[in-house]
Design an enzyme around this catalytic site. Structure first.
Site, short mmCIF file in Angstrom:
data_model
loop_
_atom_site.label_atom_id
_atom_site.label_comp_id
_atom_site.label_asym_id
_atom_site.label_seq_id
_atom_site.Cartn_x
_atom_site.Cartn_y
_atom_site.Cartn_z
N SER A 62 1.05 -1.24 -0.01
CA SER A 62 0.11 0.01 -0.22
C SER A 62 0.83 1.75 0.17
O SER A 62 0.43 2.78 -0.32
CB SER A 62 -1.26 0.19 1.38
OG SER A 62 -2.18 -0.75 0.76
N LYS A 65 0.73 3.85 -3.32
CA LYS A 65 -0.58 4.43 -2.91
C LYS A 65 -0.15 5.61 -3.25
O LYS A 65 -0.78 6.43 -3.18
CB LYS A 65 -1.49 4.63 -1.71
CG LYS A 65 -2.80 2.97 -2.20
CD LYS A 65 -3.01 2.74 -0.86
CE LYS A 65 -4.16 0.94 -1.01
NZ LYS A 65 -4.39 0.01 -0.63
N TYR A 185 -2.85 -1.58 -10.64
CA TYR A 185 -2.54 -1.79 -9.41
C TYR A 185 -2.10 -2.60 -8.27
O TYR A 185 -1.77 -2.37 -7.96
CB TYR A 185 -4.83 -1.76 -8.88
CG TYR A 185 -4.52 -1.57 -7.38
CD1 TYR A 185 -4.97 -0.69 -6.52
CD2 TYR A 185 -4.87 -2.83 -6.65
CE1 TYR A 185 -4.55 -0.49 -4.97
CE2 TYR A 185 -4.57 -2.77 -4.77
CZ TYR A 185 -4.69 -1.50 -4.28
OH TYR A 185 -4.35 -1.86 -3.01
N TYR A 237 -4.37 3.29 7.99
CA TYR A 237 -5.70 2.91 8.03
C TYR A 237 -6.51 3.46 9.17
O TYR A 237 -6.20 4.73 9.91
CB TYR A 237 -5.45 1.62 7.97
CG TYR A 237 -4.98 1.17 7.00
CD1 TYR A 237 -5.34 1.28 5.34
CD2 TYR A 237 -4.15 0.41 6.88
CE1 TYR A 237 -5.10 1.30 4.31
CE2 TYR A 237 -3.46 -0.12 5.24
CZ TYR A 237 -3.97 0.27 4.81
OH TYR A 237 -3.26 0.12 3.34
N VAL A 255 1.47 -4.19 3.68
CA VAL A 255 0.48 -5.18 4.37
C VAL A 255 2.29 -6.19 3.88
O VAL A 255 2.78 -7.16 5.09
CB VAL A 255 0.09 -6.03 4.02
CG1 VAL A 255 -1.38 -5.42 4.43
CG2 VAL A 255 -0.10 -6.66 2.18
#
Ligand code: GLU
Length: 306
Positions: A62, A65, A185, A237, A255
């Site tokens: 992630s 991102k 992605y 998050y 992760v």
């Protein structure tokens, strides 16, 4: 900050590796050694300091991102990006569907899966090769490649993200190219980095988008400001609020076990520790950062009291 200090920070964090587990919902990630821990710190214009398993290659997951958001802002502008997502913490897990249910028109932010998939659709024309060279440039790491085994593993276990992508399509946020968008992605999540590459990216962001060694501007100042704000409010998050209190640095977890942290105007930090808490954040990595931030008074609000 010297190596002896980073060693202390890692020693402080080490016992916490026992309190988490490596990710297994992407089967290939379960092969990581949850006891590993490493860090790299890159002060602007200063000596790089490293300790522990700082040069292990792992997948960025992630943290991609952040680069996706910065690239989308850079190429397509603020309005195009925030037409696709809001700018609010979701208070929900990274792959939550509930936060873009019938009542919510668009994803909460670009750093949760739903928002990131919508952003990656914008980046379709840049393609994997274009994005790979952007990652290599922004991380000052020419050795970044796509980890094919991790990609295949996630691609064959992507029902959840596929559902999110189709939900986005049903809301008109992505077009007919669901499969291509999801593939890009997932490929970008599978890029292999080290704590060193993350520290380089962090230093670039800490320096407002200008590479300190070359003086070259790679990102616009306002792109960096928006990206860092999203990291501060949404980067961990549903642990973002507590992390902001304890550490107080714009950060993003993945992760794969990485955390990218930025001390604006001062330094970039990359951490690797694949044992994760229930929210998907490196359990020991967060403690290491808390130790460093507290001891060195790096919390962004500390600068007013220090
Ligand atoms: N590739 C992962 C996914 O989409 C990234 C999640 C994360 O790192 O938090 O599920």
């Amino acid at each position: 900050m010297d190596e002896a200090f980073l060693k202390q920070a890692l020693e402080f964090g080490q016992p916490y590796t026992e309190r988490g587990e490596v990710a297994s919902y992407i089967p290939e990630l379960s092969k990581a050694d949850g006891r590993e821990l490493g860090i790299c710190v890159r002060p602007i214009g200063g000596e790089t300091v490293r300790c522990g398993v700082w040069n292990r290659r792992f997948t960025i997951q992630s943290i991609s991102k952040v680069v996706n958001l910065a690239m989308a802002l850079e190429r397509f502008g603020f309005d195009a990006v925030f037409h696709k997502t809001k700018m609010e913490p979701s208070g929900a897990s990274f792959n939550s569907m509930s936060r873009i249910s019938d009542t919510e028109d668009i994803p909460f932010n670009p750093l949760v899966n739903s928002g990131a998939i919508a952003i990656v659709e914008l980046l379709g024309p840049v393609g994997l090769e274009g994005m790979l060279s952007a990652f290599r440039g922004l991380c000052s790491d020419p050795d970044i490649t796509m980890d094919e085994a991790v990609f295949q593993s996630e691609w064959t276990h992507s029902a959840r993200n596929r559902s999110l992508a189709y939900l986005l399509q049903s809301k008109g946020l992505i077009g007919e190219n669901v499969d291509e968008t999801l593939r890009l992605y997932t490929q970008l999540c599978s890029l292999s980095v080290t704590a060193g590459s993350l520290a380089n990216l962090g230093m670039l962001l800490a320096n407002g988008g200008v590479q300190p060694e070359t003086g070259r501007r790679l990102l616009k100042e306002e792109v960096v400001r928006t990206t860092l704000t999203m990291m501060l409010t949404c980067g961990m998050y549903d642990g973002s609020g507590e992390f902001a209190v304890r550490v107080g640095l714009p950060s993003k977890s993945g992760v794969g076990g990485g955390i990218l942290s930025v001390v604006p105007g001062e330094m970039g930090i990359g951490v690797y520790g694949p044992s994760l808490d229930s929210k998907g954040n490196s359990v020991a990595g967060q403690r290491v950062l808390e130790y460093i931030s507290r001891t060195e008074k790096l919390h962004i609000l500390d600068r007013y009291t220090r």
